[in-house]
Design an enzyme around this catalytic site. Structure first.
Site, PDB file in Angstrom:
ATOM      1  N   GLU A  81      48.110 124.822 -18.154  1.00  0.00           N
ATOM      2  CA  GLU A  81      47.511 124.873 -16.818  1.00  0.00           C
ATOM      3  C   GLU A  81      46.342 125.854 -16.761  1.00  0.00           C
ATOM      4  O   GLU A  81      45.498 125.769 -15.878  1.00  0.00           O
ATOM      5  CB  GLU A  81      48.570 125.282 -15.787  1.00  0.00           C
ATOM      6  N   TYR A 133      49.667 129.224  -9.393  1.00  0.00           N
ATOM      7  CA  TYR A 133      50.519 129.348 -10.591  1.00  0.00           C
ATOM      8  C   TYR A 133      49.657 129.661 -11.814  1.00  0.00           C
ATOM      9  O   TYR A 133      49.914 130.599 -12.569  1.00  0.00           O
ATOM     10  CB  TYR A 133      51.293 128.032 -10.795  1.00  0.00           C
ATOM     11  N   LYS A 164      49.455 133.014 -14.137  1.00  0.00           N
ATOM     12  CA  LYS A 164      49.719 132.930 -15.581  1.00  0.00           C
ATOM     13  C   LYS A 164      48.505 133.417 -16.389  1.00  0.00           C
ATOM     14  O   LYS A 164      48.650 133.837 -17.532  1.00  0.00           O
ATOM     15  CB  LYS A 164      50.061 131.481 -15.958  1.00  0.00           C
TER      16      LYS A 164
HETATM   17  P1  NAP Z   1      62.061 126.213 -15.364  1.00  0.00           P
HETATM   18  O1  NAP Z   1      63.003 125.150 -15.816  1.00  0.00           O
HETATM   19  O2  NAP Z   1      61.484 126.141 -13.995  1.00  0.00           O
HETATM   20  O3  NAP Z   1      62.819 127.621 -15.537  1.00  0.00           O
HETATM   21  C1  NAP Z   1      62.301 128.799 -14.995  1.00  0.00           C
HETATM   22  C2  NAP Z   1      63.321 129.905 -15.181  1.00  0.00           C
HETATM   23  O4  NAP Z   1      62.810 131.106 -14.570  1.00  0.00           O
HETATM   24  C3  NAP Z   1      64.667 129.644 -14.487  1.00  0.00           C
HETATM   25  O5  NAP Z   1      65.691 130.209 -15.272  1.00  0.00           O
HETATM   26  C4  NAP Z   1      64.533 130.417 -13.182  1.00  0.00           C
HETATM   27  O6  NAP Z   1      65.761 130.786 -12.609  1.00  0.00           O
HETATM   28  C5  NAP Z   1      63.793 131.632 -13.693  1.00  0.00           C
HETATM   29  N1  NAP Z   1      63.126 132.412 -12.650  1.00  0.00           N
HETATM   30  C6  NAP Z   1      62.251 131.980 -11.723  1.00  0.00           C
HETATM   31  N2  NAP Z   1      61.847 133.008 -10.950  1.00  0.00           N
HETATM   32  C7  NAP Z   1      62.491 134.108 -11.395  1.00  0.00           C
HETATM   33  C8  NAP Z   1      62.523 135.466 -11.008  1.00  0.00           C
HETATM   34  N3  NAP Z   1      61.784 135.913  -9.971  1.00  0.00           N
HETATM   35  N4  NAP Z   1      63.295 136.321 -11.702  1.00  0.00           N
HETATM   36  C9  NAP Z   1      64.068 135.892 -12.731  1.00  0.00           C
HETATM   37  N5  NAP Z   1      64.083 134.611 -13.149  1.00  0.00           N
HETATM   38  C10 NAP Z   1      63.308 133.731 -12.482  1.00  0.00           C
HETATM   39  O7  NAP Z   1      60.823 126.335 -16.351  1.00  0.00           O
HETATM   40  P2  NAP Z   1      60.691 125.825 -17.882  1.00  0.00           P
HETATM   41  O8  NAP Z   1      60.163 124.449 -17.874  1.00  0.00           O
HETATM   42  O9  NAP Z   1      61.944 126.127 -18.601  1.00  0.00           O
HETATM   43  O10 NAP Z   1      59.503 126.743 -18.398  1.00  0.00           O
HETATM   44  C11 NAP Z   1      59.763 128.017 -19.001  1.00  0.00           C
HETATM   45  C12 NAP Z   1      58.506 128.877 -18.927  1.00  0.00           C
HETATM   46  O11 NAP Z   1      57.454 128.221 -19.623  1.00  0.00           O
HETATM   47  C13 NAP Z   1      57.974 129.114 -17.535  1.00  0.00           C
HETATM   48  O12 NAP Z   1      57.408 130.402 -17.512  1.00  0.00           O
HETATM   49  C14 NAP Z   1      56.883 128.079 -17.363  1.00  0.00           C
HETATM   50  O13 NAP Z   1      55.926 128.516 -16.426  1.00  0.00           O
HETATM   51  C15 NAP Z   1      56.338 128.016 -18.763  1.00  0.00           C
HETATM   52  N6  NAP Z   1      55.769 126.733 -19.189  1.00  0.00           N
HETATM   53  C16 NAP Z   1      56.466 125.592 -19.057  1.00  0.00           C
HETATM   54  C17 NAP Z   1      55.926 124.406 -19.532  1.00  0.00           C
HETATM   55  C18 NAP Z   1      56.668 123.107 -19.417  1.00  0.00           C
HETATM   56  O14 NAP Z   1      56.038 122.059 -19.549  1.00  0.00           O
HETATM   57  N7  NAP Z   1      57.982 123.114 -19.236  1.00  0.00           N
HETATM   58  C19 NAP Z   1      54.669 124.410 -20.155  1.00  0.00           C
HETATM   59  C20 NAP Z   1      53.987 125.614 -20.293  1.00  0.00           C
HETATM   60  C21 NAP Z   1      54.556 126.782 -19.826  1.00  0.00           C
HETATM   61  P3  NAP Z   1      66.630 129.736 -11.698  1.00  0.00           P
HETATM   62  O15 NAP Z   1      67.311 128.823 -12.682  1.00  0.00           O
HETATM   63  O16 NAP Z   1      67.536 130.630 -10.965  1.00  0.00           O
HETATM   64  O17 NAP Z   1      65.631 129.017 -10.846  1.00  0.00           O
HETATM   65  N1  GDD Z   2      55.648 116.900  -9.594  1.00  0.00           N
HETATM   66  C1  GDD Z   2      55.000 115.756  -9.316  1.00  0.00           C
HETATM   67  N2  GDD Z   2      55.549 114.888  -8.429  1.00  0.00           N
HETATM   68  N3  GDD Z   2      53.842 115.489  -9.964  1.00  0.00           N
HETATM   69  C2  GDD Z   2      53.243 114.302  -9.698  1.00  0.00           C
HETATM   70  C3  GDD Z   2      53.767 113.387  -8.801  1.00  0.00           C
HETATM   71  C4  GDD Z   2      54.967 113.690  -8.120  1.00  0.00           C
HETATM   72  O1  GDD Z   2      55.475 112.924  -7.301  1.00  0.00           O
HETATM   73  N4  GDD Z   2      52.954 112.306  -8.778  1.00  0.00           N
HETATM   74  C5  GDD Z   2      51.969 112.544  -9.636  1.00  0.00           C
HETATM   75  N5  GDD Z   2      52.125 113.768 -10.182  1.00  0.00           N
HETATM   76  C6  GDD Z   2      51.192 114.398 -11.138  1.00  0.00           C
HETATM   77  C7  GDD Z   2      50.781 115.821 -10.731  1.00  0.00           C
HETATM   78  O2  GDD Z   2      49.773 115.785  -9.735  1.00  0.00           O
HETATM   79  C8  GDD Z   2      50.305 116.352 -12.080  1.00  0.00           C
HETATM   80  O3  GDD Z   2      48.985 115.974 -12.299  1.00  0.00           O
HETATM   81  C9  GDD Z   2      51.198 115.619 -13.094  1.00  0.00           C
HETATM   82  O4  GDD Z   2      51.840 114.555 -12.383  1.00  0.00           O
HETATM   83  C10 GDD Z   2      52.269 116.499 -13.738  1.00  0.00           C
HETATM   84  O5  GDD Z   2      52.960 117.180 -12.711  1.00  0.00           O
HETATM   85  P1  GDD Z   2      54.280 118.053 -13.013  1.00  0.00           P
HETATM   86  O6  GDD Z   2      55.261 117.235 -13.737  1.00  0.00           O
HETATM   87  O7  GDD Z   2      54.690 118.661 -11.714  1.00  0.00           O
HETATM   88  O8  GDD Z   2      53.789 119.137 -14.058  1.00  0.00           O
HETATM   89  P2  GDD Z   2      52.474 120.047 -14.109  1.00  0.00           P
HETATM   90  O9  GDD Z   2      51.597 119.507 -15.192  1.00  0.00           O
HETATM   91  O10 GDD Z   2      51.886 120.253 -12.783  1.00  0.00           O
HETATM   92  O11 GDD Z   2      53.089 121.452 -14.573  1.00  0.00           O
HETATM   93  C11 GDD Z   2      54.052 121.515 -15.608  1.00  0.00           C
HETATM   94  O12 GDD Z   2      53.399 121.681 -16.852  1.00  0.00           O
HETATM   95  C12 GDD Z   2      52.653 122.902 -16.995  1.00  0.00           C
HETATM   96  C13 GDD Z   2      52.003 122.884 -18.385  1.00  0.00           C
HETATM   97  O13 GDD Z   2      50.836 122.126 -18.330  1.00  0.00           O
HETATM   98  C14 GDD Z   2      54.978 122.694 -15.313  1.00  0.00           C
HETATM   99  O14 GDD Z   2      56.044 122.691 -16.229  1.00  0.00           O
HETATM  100  C15 GDD Z   2      54.252 124.030 -15.444  1.00  0.00           C
HETATM  101  O15 GDD Z   2      55.195 125.103 -15.318  1.00  0.00           O
HETATM  102  C16 GDD Z   2      53.602 124.081 -16.823  1.00  0.00           C
HETATM  103  O16 GDD Z   2      52.910 125.290 -16.986  1.00  0.00           O
END
Ligand code: NAP
Ligand code: GDD
Length: 399
Positions: free
Chosen positions: A149, A171, A175
């Site tokens: 992002e 967000y 980050k």
């Molecule tokens: P997630 O499923 O939303 O998990 C986020 C975790 O952070 C949960 O355990 C949540 O607790 C905890 N949390 C949120 N706010 C907190 C706070 N104030 N204090 C302590 N814990 C808190 O996210 P994820 O997909 O596993 O992603 C892990 C990390 O990678 C995040 O930092 C995200 O931004 C980053 N990231 C994710 C992606 C992706 O595609 N998944 C890509 C790039 C970076 P609860 O369970 O209680 O809500």
């Molecule tokens: N959530 C959501 N819901 N997204 C939608 C929808 C909907 O109904 N319809 C279309 N989208 C589009 C969003 O506008 C975005 O462009 C794309 O689908 C992906 O949305 P998300 O799955 O919500 O993920 P994200 O790319 O915004 O963010 C996730 O990936 C990031 C890494 O690139 C999150 O996991 C972030 O925490 C992470 O950093």
């Protein structure tokens, strides 16, 4: 595991490596905990107090707090509480910290920008500063969960470690602070602190309001006759989607590298949301076509492969007994409420540095990811069919 938060009975001193994971209850935290436990680490995790149990994703790793020599230990904590984080780090004396905790939903961050700056941005500083303050800079390595992002309004395609950032949400801006403060502590204090700039990664335990999981849940429910339609936002957005299992392995590898650096982790391929929808429906034998433009675009059932649907649902399905999947039924519509004030149109990472220097490779292609998620959600949603047949009410969440 319910209420296993007992930091007073820590594992005794040991030669095993010790990891601390913030965000252990999240998608990545749960997979990473599993991965590190298999590698014989002692794993500590930080869990937020909530009014309902929030440990579903890690319940299978539960260890009774009364057992001696546990290797999975939970602590109550919050990224907005410096004293609490410092106390936990002091108690745990971790070799590795994985800072995964964050309010990670991009759309929601427009509603709670100040909280996101605090938890996602300053939260990273609190971890770094605690390690420095406690004199652990030589001992403790830190992984910061950075994100694609950061590239936002992308300045080049594909995006690599040298692509300039242009964040497009509260967000991503939070980050961005976390990214640079990690680099700064590395350069200023010689800390082993690294950013993993990970592109989107998904799994069967992905949060239900992220687009992939929303789609696989809805496609499963629609196939089972539990839901009529899926409402989505921007169908044109393109993402570089991988499997979370592959990505947590890289978090660990980043901290095992000879020196601290920042890394892009991605598949190198990009796919529109619309295509992900088609793939999910195809898994259950439903072929969709899309018609119209913008808010008027709809996804319509073109045809059904009854043999595929029957095999996936484990029962005979045909045009007579499964009329909710009749050709020309509209099953996907656009709802502008899911549009973001500023959108990230396309993400596509260039993982060649990690491939060459860390040996990054993936087990899952996008097709495998869709299959894994659909298989899991079909099983999950099938329970609702039994509940309904038994006369019980089931919940419909508007995701
Ligand atoms: P997630 O499923 O939303 O998990 C986020 C975790 O952070 C949960 O355990 C949540 O607790 C905890 N949390 C949120 N706010 C907190 C706070 N104030 N204090 C302590 N814990 C808190 O996210 P994820 O997909 O596993 O992603 C892990 C990390 O990678 C995040 O930092 C995200 O931004 C980053 N990231 C994710 C992606 C992706 O595609 N998944 C890509 C790039 C970076 P609860 O369970 O209680 O809500
Ligand atoms: N959530 C959501 N819901 N997204 C939608 C929808 C909907 O109904 N319809 C279309 N989208 C589009 C969003 O506008 C975005 O462009 C794309 O689908 C992906 O949305 P998300 O799955 O919500 O993920 P994200 O790319 O915004 O963010 C996730 O990936 C990031 C890494 O690139 C999150 O996991 C972030 O925490 C992470 O950093």
């Amino acid at each position: 595991m319910k209420n296993n938060h007992n930091s007073s009975r820590l594992a005794p001193s040991t030669s095993k490596r010790i990891a601390l994971i913030t965000g252990v209850t999240g998608q990545d935290g749960s997979y990473l905990a599993e991965f590190l436990l298999k590698k014989d680490y002692i794993v500590h995790g930080i869990v937020r107090r909530s009014s309902l149990f929030n440990t579903d994703r890690i319940d299978h790793l539960y260890q009774d707090p009364h057992v001696e020599n546990r290797n999975f230990i939970l602590h109550y904590g919050d990224m907005t509480d410096s004293m609490n984080l410092t106390k936990i780090i002091q108690e745990v004396q971790p070799d590795e910290i994985y800072n995964l905790a964050a309010m990670s939903h991009v759309h929601v961050s427009f509603e709670t920008p100040e909280y996101v700056a605090n938890a996602d941005g300053i939260g990273a500083l609190r971890i770094l500063e605690a390690v420095r303050f406690l004199g652990l800079t030589e001992k403790t390595k830190i992984y910061q969960a950075s994100t694609s992002e950061l590239y936002g309004k992308v300045q080049e395609i594909p995006q690599s470690e040298t692509t300039p950032f242009y964040p497009r949400s509260p967000y991503a801006v939070a980050k961005m602070y976390a990214y640079w403060i990690t680099v700064n502590y590395r350069e200023a204090y010689g800390m082993f602190a690294c950013n993993g700039t990970l592109f989107n990664h998904e799994s069967p335990v992905r949060g239900e309001t992220f687009v992939t999981r929303k789609i696989t849940r809805a496609a499963s429910k629609i196939a089972l006759g539990l839901q009529d339609k899926l409402y989505l936002g921007n169908l044109d957005a393109k993402r570089d989607w991988g499997h979370a299992k592959d990505y947590v392995k890289m978090m660990w590898m980043i901290l095992q590298a000879p020196k601290p650096e920042d890394w892009v982790i991605a598949t190198g391929k990009t796919t529109p949301v619309r295509e992900f929808v088609k793939m999910a429906f195809e898994y259950v034998g439903v072929n969709l076509r899309f018609e119209g433009k913008g808010v008027d675009e709809v996804g319509i059932i073109e045809s059904v492969k009854w043999d595929v649907l029957s095999a996936k649902l484990g029962k005979e399905c045909n045009e007579h007994n499964t009329t909710h999947l009749a050709p020309n039924t509209i099953v996907v519509s656009v709802d502008p409420r899911y549009f973001r004030p500023t959108e990230v149109d396309i993400l596509m990472g260039d993982p060649s540095k990690a491939e060459k220097k860390l040996g990054w490779n993936r087990e899952y292609e996008l097709k495998d990811l869709v299959e894994d998620m659909m298989k899991s959600d079909l099983k999950l949603m099938s329970k609702d069919v039994y509940l309904k047949e038994g006369g019980y009410q089931t919940m419909s969440y508007y995701e």
